[in-house]
Design a protein around this motif. Sequence first.
Motif, PDB file in Angstrom:
ATOM      1  N   GLY A 182      -2.643  12.501  -2.412  1.00 39.62           N
ATOM      2  CA  GLY A 182      -2.164  11.255  -1.837  1.00 39.62           C
ATOM      3  C   GLY A 182      -2.295  11.242  -0.338  1.00 39.62           C
ATOM      4  N   ARG A 183      -1.598  10.296   0.257  1.00 41.58           N
ATOM      5  CA  ARG A 183      -1.535  10.174   1.713  1.00 41.58           C
ATOM      6  C   ARG A 183      -0.160  10.664   2.155  1.00 41.58           C
ATOM      7  NH1 ARG A 183      -4.236   6.128  -0.493  1.00 41.58           N
ATOM      8  NH2 ARG A 183      -6.311   5.681   0.326  1.00 41.58           N
ATOM      9  N   PHE A 190       0.835  -1.198   0.000  1.00 40.15           N
ATOM     10  CA  PHE A 190       0.000   0.000   0.000  1.00 40.15           C
ATOM     11  C   PHE A 190       0.876   1.256   0.000  1.00 40.15           C
ATOM     12  CE2 PHE A 190      -3.474   2.463   2.476  1.00 40.15           C
ATOM     13  CZ  PHE A 190      -4.113   2.847   1.309  1.00 40.15           C
ATOM     14  N   LEU A 191       1.960   1.248   0.769  1.00 42.89           N
ATOM     15  CA  LEU A 191       2.890   2.379   0.774  1.00 42.89           C
ATOM     16  C   LEU A 191       3.514   2.547  -0.613  1.00 42.89           C
ATOM     17  CD1 LEU A 191       4.478   4.675   2.094  1.00 42.89           C
ATOM     18  CD2 LEU A 191       6.126   2.952   2.881  1.00 42.89           C
ATOM     19  N   LYS A 192       3.934   1.457  -1.208  1.00 39.61           N
ATOM     20  CA  LYS A 192       4.534   1.523  -2.549  1.00 39.61           C
ATOM     21  C   LYS A 192       3.529   2.125  -3.541  1.00 39.61           C
ATOM     22  CE  LYS A 192       6.765  -1.201  -6.076  1.00 39.61           C
ATOM     23  NZ  LYS A 192       6.793  -2.447  -6.773  1.00 39.61           N
ATOM     24  N   GLU A 193       2.273   1.688  -3.474  1.00 40.68           N
ATOM     25  CA  GLU A 193       1.234   2.236  -4.351  1.00 40.68           C
ATOM     26  C   GLU A 193       1.063   3.735  -4.106  1.00 40.68           C
ATOM     27  OE1 GLU A 193      -2.152  -0.135  -3.337  1.00 40.68           O
ATOM     28  OE2 GLU A 193      -1.410  -1.887  -4.430  1.00 40.68           O
ATOM     29  N   ASN A 194       1.128   4.141  -2.837  1.00 44.80           N
ATOM     30  CA  ASN A 194       0.991   5.555  -2.494  1.00 44.80           C
ATOM     31  C   ASN A 194       2.152   6.370  -3.071  1.00 44.80           C
ATOM     32  OD1 ASN A 194      -0.608   7.526  -0.794  1.00 44.80           O
ATOM     33  ND2 ASN A 194       1.451   7.844   0.012  1.00 44.80           N
ATOM     34  N   LEU A 195       3.358   5.846  -2.984  1.00 44.90           N
ATOM     35  CA  LEU A 195       4.524   6.544  -3.533  1.00 44.90           C
ATOM     36  C   LEU A 195       4.398   6.699  -5.053  1.00 44.90           C
ATOM     37  CD1 LEU A 195       7.390   4.889  -1.444  1.00 44.90           C
ATOM     38  CD2 LEU A 195       6.217   7.062  -1.016  1.00 44.90           C
ATOM     39  N   GLU A 196       3.886   5.676  -5.720  1.00 46.37           N
ATOM     40  CA  GLU A 196       3.668   5.753  -7.161  1.00 46.37           C
ATOM     41  C   GLU A 196       2.556   6.751  -7.491  1.00 46.37           C
ATOM     42  OE1 GLU A 196       2.965   1.660  -8.193  1.00 46.37           O
ATOM     43  OE2 GLU A 196       5.075   1.129  -7.889  1.00 46.37           O
ATOM     44  N   PHE A 197       1.540   6.820  -6.641  1.00 46.54           N
ATOM     45  CA  PHE A 197       0.419   7.746  -6.830  1.00 46.54           C
ATOM     46  C   PHE A 197       0.912   9.187  -6.861  1.00 46.54           C
ATOM     47  CE2 PHE A 197      -3.234  10.242  -5.321  1.00 46.54           C
ATOM     48  CZ  PHE A 197      -4.259   9.748  -6.111  1.00 46.54           C
ATOM     49  N   TYR A 198       1.904   9.520  -6.025  1.00 45.25           N
ATOM     50  CA  TYR A 198       2.463  10.876  -6.031  1.00 45.25           C
ATOM     51  C   TYR A 198       2.923  11.283  -7.430  1.00 45.25           C
ATOM     52  CZ  TYR A 198       3.149  10.610  -0.855  1.00 45.25           C
ATOM     53  OH  TYR A 198       2.991  10.505   0.496  1.00 45.25           O
ATOM     54  N   GLN A 199       3.490  10.326  -8.165  1.00 47.01           N
ATOM     55  CA  GLN A 199       4.045  10.633  -9.489  1.00 47.01           C
ATOM     56  C   GLN A 199       2.961  10.992 -10.496  1.00 47.01           C
ATOM     57  OE1 GLN A 199       7.371  10.855  -9.494  1.00 47.01           O
ATOM     58  NE2 GLN A 199       7.129  10.226  -7.368  1.00 47.01           N
ATOM     59  N   THR A 200       1.810  10.351 -10.392  1.00 47.76           N
ATOM     60  CA  THR A 200       0.746  10.571 -11.367  1.00 47.76           C
ATOM     61  C   THR A 200      -0.298  11.592 -10.901  1.00 47.76           C
ATOM     62  OG1 THR A 200      -0.429   8.636 -10.489  1.00 47.76           O
ATOM     63  CG2 THR A 200       0.985   8.290 -12.419  1.00 47.76           C
TER      64      THR A 200
END
Length: 170
Positions: free
Chosen positions: A62-63, A47-57
């Motif tokens: 995000g969280r 979930f953290l990894k997904e959140n970090l990727e979300f920042y890019q797009t």
Amino acid sequence: MILFSTPRLYVRPFTADDEDNFFVLTGDAEVMQYIREPKTREQSDLFLKENLEFYQTHPGLGRFAAFTNDTHKFAGTFSLLSINDSDDIHLGYAFLKPFQGKGLATELVRASLPYVFSTIQKETVHALTVAENTASIKVLLKCGFRFTHTMVHSGDDVMVFELQREKANI
């Protein structure tokens, strides 16, 4: 990079080094009771990894991690996310148990508003909570949000609150 701060907290994006902090929060059933099912360590790391990727797009969304200004202890999270993949954005927050009941949520929401409105470029921001979360409802009302309706979000019936930019005192 600090996104915004309050007298007692600062908020910054999570990093890959925040796995332990992220899990302490997302894995705690009591803290997550009004948000989502608690996660295992493996689920939390993903979930953290997904959140970090979300920042890019989704720049600015995000969280994010909230830390204390004095001791730099991880206190909780602040989020700015889409409602059901729409153009409407909601803010959210969660605090670890030692930081609950101290007025930090109200302080965080009030201090977040300049960041929120400059990031989303909209006239309205929303907040969602379940009716059982009376503490969160009180925070939102103190910060000027008003209840507008109930809807289904992520499978749960939630109360929708909104705050207009012009009433945000920013």
